[in-house]
Design an enzyme around this catalytic site. Structure first.
Site, PDB file in Angstrom:
ATOM      1  N   LYS A  54      51.912  37.530  88.238  1.00 62.10           N
ATOM      2  CA  LYS A  54      52.043  36.077  88.293  1.00 62.10           C
ATOM      3  C   LYS A  54      51.703  35.445  86.947  1.00 62.10           C
ATOM      4  CE  LYS A  54      49.091  33.078  89.969  1.00 62.10           C
ATOM      5  NZ  LYS A  54      48.198  32.274  90.823  1.00 62.10           N
ATOM      6  N   ASP A  64      52.888  31.560  93.604  1.00 59.53           N
ATOM      7  CA  ASP A  64      51.501  31.361  94.025  1.00 59.53           C
ATOM      8  C   ASP A  64      51.484  30.966  95.501  1.00 59.53           C
ATOM      9  OD1 ASP A  64      52.396  28.746  94.086  1.00 59.53           O
ATOM     10  OD2 ASP A  64      50.840  27.953  92.764  1.00 59.53           O
TER      11      ASP A  64
END
Length: 214
Positions: free
Chosen positions: A124, A142
């Site tokens: 991420k 997320d």
């Protein structure tokens, strides 16, 4: 059965996002690629607001890997002690700074594999840096994107990897660069977890969520 918006509805959704916010920006403050890496790494299990408060003073004196190494782990912890897991994060920031100096001439690499090899940098974080700094259509999933994607039918998936692929596979190409920012902001301010603000939602007409609020 997985509910997924069709191509025409997907295009309508992202056209609406684009009309509302043509150039969405991430909310983590940074001054260069290095401070962006550090800010995103620090934001794990923390809020952007909290990270920004801690890093303003830090980045004023340590905006390069060499400067970060110069202040050292102990001083770094003093700057970021209001952030969750700050001891582990400080250790990782010092380690990644050393690697950047030793292996990359103090520059942040532009490949996902190289970024993910840095301590404290997961997929991420790497995707955020690739997207925001290197302008690659990388999708950083997320909790907000995971929720919005599944709730709305934009990019459903059982885990973040599946949702990431769903964005890459289903969002029209011209919207790929800003897709994750639009989805994050939508989840942060409108499609919130407990009681989504469906009454002011700009994509309500296409959203597949059955329990819409007024």
């Amino acid at each position: 059965m997985v509910r997924q918006l069709d191509y025409h509805d997907m295009r309508a959704v992202f056209t609406r996002f684009q009309q509302a916010e043509p150039e969405p920006k991430g909310e983590l403050e940074h001054v260069n690629a290095f401070t962006l890496v550090v800010a995103v790494a620090l934001s794990a299990q923390a809020t952007d607001i909290g990270v920004n408060k801690a890093t303003r003073a830090l980045f004023a004196i340590a905006d390069t890997p060499a400067k970060m190494l110069a202040i050292g782990e102990e001083r770094l912890m003093e700057y970021i002690k209001t952030i969750g897991l700050y001891r582990t994060k400080a250790r990782n920031v010092i380690k990644l700074s050393q690697i950047l100096v030793d292996q990359y001439g103090g520059e942040v690499p532009s490949s996902r594999a190289a970024l993910q090899s840095l301590p404290g940098v997961g997929r991420k974080t790497a995707n955020v840096v690739l997207n925001m700094w290197f302008h690659q259509p990388a999708q950083a999933v997320d909790t907000h994107i995971f929720r919005v994607g599944n709730r709305s039918g934009i990019c459903p998936g059982r885990d973040v990897d599946v949702v990431e692929r769903a964005i890459e596979d289903n969002v029209p190409a011209e919207f790929q660069h800003h897709a994750h920012h639009w989805l994050i902001l939508h989840g942060r301010y409108i499609c919130v977890a407990r009681k989504p603000k469906c009454g002011i939602c700009p994509i309500r007409d296409w959203c597949l969520y059955e329990d819409k609020t007024e």
